[in-house]
Write a protein that holds these residues in place. Structure first.
Motif, PDB file in Angstrom:
ATOM      1  N   LYS A 147     -10.524 -10.039   0.561  1.00  0.00           N
ATOM      2  CA  LYS A 147     -10.379 -10.075   2.018  1.00  0.00           C
ATOM      3  C   LYS A 147      -9.568  -8.899   2.540  1.00  0.00           C
ATOM      4  CE  LYS A 147     -12.675 -13.834   2.780  1.00  0.00           C
ATOM      5  NZ  LYS A 147     -13.953 -13.780   3.525  1.00  0.00           N
ATOM      6  N   LYS A 177      -0.431 -20.355   5.572  1.00  0.00           N
ATOM      7  CA  LYS A 177      -1.667 -20.091   6.321  1.00  0.00           C
ATOM      8  C   LYS A 177      -2.776 -19.465   5.489  1.00  0.00           C
ATOM      9  CE  LYS A 177      -2.928 -18.426  10.922  1.00  0.00           C
ATOM     10  NZ  LYS A 177      -2.408 -17.762  12.156  1.00  0.00           N
ATOM     11  N   TYR A 178      -2.407 -18.650   4.506  1.00  0.00           N
ATOM     12  CA  TYR A 178      -3.426 -17.875   3.792  1.00  0.00           C
ATOM     13  C   TYR A 178      -3.457 -18.128   2.286  1.00  0.00           C
ATOM     14  CZ  TYR A 178      -3.347 -15.361   8.235  1.00  0.00           C
ATOM     15  OH  TYR A 178      -3.403 -15.041   9.572  1.00  0.00           O
ATOM     16  N   ARG A 179      -2.820 -19.188   1.838  1.00  0.00           N
ATOM     17  CA  ARG A 179      -2.764 -19.490   0.396  1.00  0.00           C
ATOM     18  C   ARG A 179      -4.170 -19.505  -0.196  1.00  0.00           C
ATOM     19  NH1 ARG A 179      -0.195 -21.469  -3.923  1.00  0.00           N
ATOM     20  NH2 ARG A 179       1.841 -21.214  -2.939  1.00  0.00           N
ATOM     21  N   LEU A 234      -1.249 -15.680  -2.637  1.00  0.00           N
ATOM     22  CA  LEU A 234      -2.546 -15.010  -2.547  1.00  0.00           C
ATOM     23  C   LEU A 234      -3.162 -14.859  -3.933  1.00  0.00           C
ATOM     24  CD1 LEU A 234      -1.500 -12.229   0.009  1.00  0.00           C
ATOM     25  CD2 LEU A 234      -2.530 -14.466   0.497  1.00  0.00           C
ATOM     26  N   LYS A 235      -4.485 -14.765  -3.995  1.00  0.00           N
ATOM     27  CA  LYS A 235      -5.192 -14.685  -5.263  1.00  0.00           C
ATOM     28  C   LYS A 235      -5.565 -13.242  -5.572  1.00  0.00           C
ATOM     29  CE  LYS A 235      -9.225 -16.597  -7.696  1.00  0.00           C
ATOM     30  NZ  LYS A 235     -10.418 -17.480  -7.566  1.00  0.00           N
ATOM     31  N   ARG A 240      -7.842 -15.911  11.377  1.00  0.00           N
ATOM     32  CA  ARG A 240      -6.831 -16.967  11.576  1.00  0.00           C
ATOM     33  C   ARG A 240      -5.481 -16.370  11.932  1.00  0.00           C
ATOM     34  NH1 ARG A 240      -6.309 -19.730   6.315  1.00  0.00           N
ATOM     35  NH2 ARG A 240      -7.762 -18.299   5.344  1.00  0.00           N
ATOM     36  N   ILE A 245      -7.413 -11.132  -2.754  1.00  0.00           N
ATOM     37  CA  ILE A 245      -7.049  -9.779  -2.331  1.00  0.00           C
ATOM     38  C   ILE A 245      -7.255  -8.800  -3.486  1.00  0.00           C
ATOM     39  CG2 ILE A 245      -5.299 -10.750  -0.786  1.00  0.00           C
ATOM     40  CD1 ILE A 245      -3.174  -9.449  -2.692  1.00  0.00           C
ATOM     41  N   THR A 271      -9.569 -12.827   8.175  1.00  0.00           N
ATOM     42  CA  THR A 271      -9.964 -14.246   8.173  1.00  0.00           C
ATOM     43  C   THR A 271     -10.192 -14.841   9.557  1.00  0.00           C
ATOM     44  OG1 THR A 271      -7.667 -15.032   8.225  1.00  0.00           O
ATOM     45  CG2 THR A 271      -8.634 -14.588   6.047  1.00  0.00           C
ATOM     46  N   THR A 297      -6.158 -16.926  -0.574  1.00  0.00           N
ATOM     47  CA  THR A 297      -7.019 -15.850  -0.084  1.00  0.00           C
ATOM     48  C   THR A 297      -7.126 -14.755  -1.145  1.00  0.00           C
ATOM     49  OG1 THR A 297      -6.370 -16.272   2.213  1.00  0.00           O
ATOM     50  CG2 THR A 297      -7.363 -14.121   1.729  1.00  0.00           C
ATOM     51  N   LEU A 319      -4.442  -9.903   6.946  1.00  0.00           N
ATOM     52  CA  LEU A 319      -5.018 -11.199   6.627  1.00  0.00           C
ATOM     53  C   LEU A 319      -5.606 -11.873   7.864  1.00  0.00           C
ATOM     54  CD1 LEU A 319      -2.269 -12.477   4.166  1.00  0.00           C
ATOM     55  CD2 LEU A 319      -4.668 -12.101   3.569  1.00  0.00           C
TER      56      LEU A 319
END
Length: 327
Positions: free
Chosen positions: A265, A207-209, A229-230, A327, A213, A325, A211, A321
Motif C-alpha cells: 500500500k 487504524k492501519y494494523r 504494519l505488515k 481511511r 508495506i 487506503t 496493512t 497510509l
C-alpha cells in the motif's frame, strides 16, 4: 532542510583512523573535559526545579545523536551530553573516529552506544580507555538483541521507552542527590514531550494494523512492527541495503512484482541511503500510484529533538497510509 540522498557502499576498514584516534588517549587524563557537539544541548527548556540538588553535572557521551537527544532531555542541567554522530549525511555503520572523539570518550563518566554491530568503532574507543567508574549502556544488550539482529532499536517504540527508563536509572545512580530531579525530567519527557510520538504510534496501529508495506532497508522493520504494519519486502533485500551489499536479482524481481501488482500500500525508504536500486523502486512506486514516505538514519535536521524528528516521520507515514487506503 532535507539532506541529499547519500549512497551507502560496503564498509571500509577503520583500523588506520582508530589507531590515530586511540593514540591521543595516552595524553588524556582521567579529568579530561568532554567535547561538545552541535547537538549537545536540548531544544527542550529545562522546566523542572533543581531544588537543593548537588549541582553535579554528569559528563555523557552518546555514539549517535538520536540517543544523545534523549539523554540530554532526561539529564537537563545535571548532564552534559556530547553526541559523536551528528551529521545527517554520516553513516554510523562505517564512521571513522577522530582524535577529538577519543578525547570526548576519555572524559565521559557515562557512555551510550547502540551495539548489535551498528557502532563497533565506539566499542573500540571505549575499550581503549577503560576508565574506572565509567558507566556504559549498550542498547542492544539492554533490549535483548543479539549480534546479527536488527540494530535499529531507536525505531522500535517499546525499546525507546526501555532506554529512557535505563538512562534515568543510571543518572540517579551516578548522582543520587538529584534523584528527584531526574524523576521529574523523565515524567515530563514521557508524558509531555513524547505525547505526540506515542499517540501517533497508537493511532496508526489501531487504524492501519496489518496493512502491507514495502521498504528500502531494515531500518524500517522495527518501526513497522511497532506500528502493526505488515512488511512484504524480502528480509534479505532489507539486510543487504542496510549492510551496503548488493541485493540479489531474485529479491529485486520480487519487489518489482509487489509494486507492479500493488501488493504493497505504501513504500518507505531511508533517504540517507538512496542507492540506484532504491531510487528505481521509489520511481516505480510513484509511477504505480503507491504513496511514498521517508525516514532517515539520524536526526534530520541535526538540531531536532528525537521526538520532533520521529513525529514528523510518523506523520508522513500516516498521511501515506491514509492516501493509500482512503481511511
Amino acid at each position: 532542510m532535507s539532506a541529499a540522498p547519500v549512497p551507502r557502499f560496503p564498509r571500509p576498514s577503520v583500523r588506520t583512523v582508530l589507531a590515530a584516534a586511540l593514540a591521543t588517549l595516552t595524553a588524556v587524563t582521567a579529568t579530561a573535559c568532554s567535547t561538545s557537539s552541535p547537538n549537545s544541548s536540548s531544544k527542550t527548556a529545562d522546566t523542572a526545579s533543581t531544588g537543593d540538588g548537588s549541582g553535579k553535572v554528569i559528563q555523557v557521551v552518546a555514539a549517535e545523536n538520536f540517543w544523545g537527544s534523549i539523554a540530554t532531555q532526561l539529564g537537563g542541567s545535571h548532564a552534559h551530553v556530547s553526541s559523536i554522530i551528528t551529521n545527517p549525511d554520516t553513516d554510523p555503520h562505517d564512521y571513522e573516529p577522530t582524535s577529538a572523539d577519543a578525547r570526548t570518550v576519555a572524559g565521559a563518566q557515562y557512555a551510550i552506544v547502540n551495539g548489535v554491530g551498528y557502532d563497533a568503532w565506539a566499542d573500540k574507543l571505549l575499550a581503549a580507555n577503560a576508565a574506572g567508574g565509567r558507566a556504559e549502556l549498550k542498547v542492544g544488550d539492554l533490549v535483548g538483541v543479539r549480534p546479527g539482529g536488527n540494530p535499529h532499536r531507536w525505531y522500535a517504540p517499546g525499546d525507546v521507552h526501555k532506554v529512557i527508563e535505563k538512562i534515568s536509572a543510571d543518572y540517579k545512580k551516578a548522582d543520587p542527590a538529584d534523584a528527584a530531579y531526574f524523576d521529574q525530567r523523565r515524567t515530563a519527557f514521557e508524558t509531555k514531550d513524547l505525547a505526540s510520538y506515542d499517540k501517533l504510534i497508537s493511532d496508526i496501529n489501531s487504524k492501519y494494523r496489518g496493512t502491507p508495506i514495502g521498504a528500502s532497508e531494515s531500518i524500517v522493520t522495527p518501526l513497522a512492527e511497532g506500528l502493526g504494519l505488515k512488511m512484504l519486502t524480502p528480509g534479505s533485500f532489507l539486510d543487504a541495503m542496510s549492510e551496503g551489499t548488493d541485493p540479489t536479482a531474485k529479491d529485486k524481481a520480487a519487489i518489482d512484482e509487489q509494486i507492479k501488482n500493488k501488493q504493497i500500500k505504501i513504500y518507505v525508504y531511508n533517504r540517507q541511503n538512496s542507492t540506484p536500486d532504491v531510487q528505481a523502486q521509489v520511481k516505480a512506486a510513484k509511477d504505480a500510484g503507491i504513496p511514498v514516505a521517508t525516514v532517515t538514519e539520524t536526526l534530520a535536521p541535526a538540531d531536532a529533538t528525537f521526538q520532533q524528528w520521529q513525529t514528523t516521520q510518523l506523520q508522513g507515514i500516516e498521511q501515506a497510509l491514509a492516501k493509500a487506503t482512503g481511511r
